[in-house]
Design an enzyme around this catalytic site. Structure first.
Site, PDB file in Angstrom:
ATOM      1  N   LYS A  60      -1.627   9.383  -0.562  1.00  0.00           N
ATOM      2  CA  LYS A  60      -1.073   8.051  -0.878  1.00  0.00           C
ATOM      3  C   LYS A  60      -2.163   6.994  -0.884  1.00  0.00           C
ATOM      4  O   LYS A  60      -3.247   7.162  -0.298  1.00  0.00           O
ATOM      5  CB  LYS A  60       0.029   7.659   0.110  1.00  0.00           C
ATOM      6  CG  LYS A  60      -0.373   7.643   1.603  1.00  0.00           C
ATOM      7  CD  LYS A  60      -1.082   6.383   2.050  1.00  0.00           C
ATOM      8  CE  LYS A  60      -1.595   6.494   3.476  1.00  0.00           C
ATOM      9  NZ  LYS A  60      -2.570   5.460   3.853  1.00  0.00           N
ATOM     10  N   ASP A 104       2.753   7.778   8.861  1.00  0.00           N
ATOM     11  CA  ASP A 104       2.739   7.979   7.409  1.00  0.00           C
ATOM     12  C   ASP A 104       3.471   9.246   6.961  1.00  0.00           C
ATOM     13  O   ASP A 104       3.587   9.504   5.759  1.00  0.00           O
ATOM     14  CB  ASP A 104       1.291   8.079   6.900  1.00  0.00           C
ATOM     15  CG  ASP A 104       0.556   6.754   6.978  1.00  0.00           C
ATOM     16  OD1 ASP A 104       1.219   5.720   7.151  1.00  0.00           O
ATOM     17  OD2 ASP A 104      -0.685   6.772   6.863  1.00  0.00           O
TER      18      ASP A 104
END
Ligand code: C5P
Length: 329
Positions: free
Chosen positions: A17, A156
C-alpha cells in the site's frame, strides 16, 4: 464434513500500500498515534503458498533479500497462531499434525514488497496468512472475524485484507471504504536500507517537541482528496497528497529528500511522496506510459523501481490455470 487427513493447498496474494494521506496526531497512552489515513492498495504483491503439513513451518523467499526474516515469531507465525486459537475442538480433531496449540501447515511467503519500506509488506504477509490458514484448516471464520484478528496483528493489517482505497482512523485500522473510479500510476523506488516504523514515529514526536509545537495536526480527510479519487486526474490527486511522517523519514535518512527531488524532476511525474513511514519513494505519474518511461529511465541508471497501479483489491485467493503459471481471481 472434512475427512481427518484431508490435504488442502492454497495460494493467496495480498497487495502493498501507499498512504495518500498520513495525518499524524498525538501519541496515545497505548504507544500508537491517532491518525487520519487514506490508503491505496497497489499492484505489488506478496504471494503465499500454504498447505497441510505435519508441523507449522514458515519460509520466506522471493526476489528481495529475506535473510533478515527468521525465527518463530514473525507476523506470519502470529497470524497462524491467531487463526488456530479460533478453531473449536471438533475442527481441531479433523486436522492432522501440529501441536496441541497449532495444527500443522507449511507456509512459503514469496516476498516482493520491500522490507521495512513503508509499504505494508509485513502486514500483507499477515493478511494473506489469515486467509490461507482459514482455508487450509477449514476454520470458516467470517470476514468480520478475520478483520478483528487482523487488527490484533498490526494497524495496517485490516487494510491489507480489504484493499482498494480506504480511510483509516484511530490507529489507522478503523476502515471506511472510499469510492473511486480512477486508476493511478506510480513508480516505486525502494531504498537500500529500511527504516523502522516505531523509530520514524518517535522521530516525528522529537521534531515536534523540538519545534515546541505540541502535535496539533489537522486530522481531517480533505474532500478534495476524495473527489480526486473519484476522477482519474493524477494532477488533482497530487495536489492533495500529504504525509506527516515524511519530515521524520528525511531527518533519519538525510539523502532521501535529495532523491525525492531528483525523481520529481522527471517528465510526467506529478508528485513524489514517501510511502508510509518510508523510505520507499512513490512517484505519482500522469499516465501508465509515463510510469513505464520513468521505470525504464531508472533501470538505465541502475536504480531498481517498480511501475505499479492502484487501487487493487485486498488479499485474494489465486487460482492456478493449468499451463499459465497462475492467474488471480
Ligand atoms: O501496528 P504496527 O505493528 O504496524 O505498528 C508499528 C509501530 O508503529 C507501533 O508500535 C508504533 O510505534 C507505530 N505506530 C504509531 N501509530 C500508529 C501506527 C503505528 O505510533 N497509528
Amino acid at each position: 464434513m472434512s475427512s481427518p487427513d484431508i490435504f488442502r493447498e492454497v495460494r493467496v496474494r495480498a497487495p502493498g500500500k501507499i498512504n495518500l494521506l498520513l495525518a499524524v496526531g498525538p501519541l496515545r497512552t497505548d504507544g500508537y498515534h491517532s491518525l487520519a489515513s487514506v490508503f491505496q492498495a497497489v499492484s505489488l504483491y506478496e504471494e503465499i503458498h500454504a498447505h497441510s503439513a505435519r508441523e507449522l513451518s514458515v519460509e520466506f523467499t522471493g526476489p528481495i533479500d529475506t535473510s533478515g526474516l527468521h525465527g518463530n515469531d514473525t507476523l506470519v507465525h502470529r497470524a497462524a497462531r491467531l487463526v488456530a486459537q479460533e478453531l473449536d475442538e471438533d475442527a481441531r480433531q479433523q486436522l492432522v499434525g501440529g501441536t496441541a496449540d497449532v495444527p500443522g501447515i507449511r507456509i512459503v511467503v514469496d516476498k516482493h514488497v520491500p522490507i521495512a519500506g513503508g509499504m505494508g509488506g509485513g502486514s500483507a504477509d499477515a493478511a494473506a496468512t489469515l486467509l490461507a490458514c482459514n482455508a487450509v484448516w477449514d476454520a470458516q471464520l467470517s470476514t468480520e472475524r478475520l478483520l478483528d484478528l487482523a487488527a490484533q496483528l498490526g494497524a495496517d493489517v485490516p487494510f491489507a485484507l480489504q484493499g482498494s482505497n480506504a480511510i483509516g482512523l484511530d490507529r489507522g485500522d478503523r476502515l471506511t471504504p472510499v469510492v473511486s473510479s480512477g486508476t493511478f500510476h506510480w513508480v516505486l523506488v525502494p531504498q537500500h536500507s529500511g527504516l523502522s516504523t516505531p523509530a520514524v514515529y518517535a522521530e516525528l514526536d522529537r521534531l515536534r517537541q523540538r519545534a515546541e509545537k505540541i502535535s496539533s495536526a489537522d486530522l481531517e480527510v480533505p474532500e478534495e482528496l476524495l473527489r480526486a479519487l473519484r476522477g482519474s486526474n493524477a494532477d488533482a490527486l497530487a495536489a492533495t497528497l500529504r504525509n506527516d511522517l515524511e519530515a521524520a523519514a528525511f531527518s533519519l535518512d538525510p539523502s532521501l529528500a535529495a532523491r525525492a527531488q531528483q525523481l520529481s524532476e522527471f517528465e510526467g511525474v506529478c508528485h513524489v511522496l514517501v510511502s508510509g513511514s518510508g523510505p520507499t519513494l512513490a512517484a505519482l505519474c500522469e499516465s501508465a506510459e509515463r510510469a513505464e518511461l520513468l521505470h525504464a529511465a531508472l533501470r538505465v541508471q541502475g536504480i531498481e523501481s517498480f511501475a505499479v497501479h492502484g487501487p487493487v483489491p485486498g488479499a485474494r485467493f489465486v487460482h492456478e490455470v493449468p499451463g499459465s503459471g497462475g492467474s488471480a481471481q
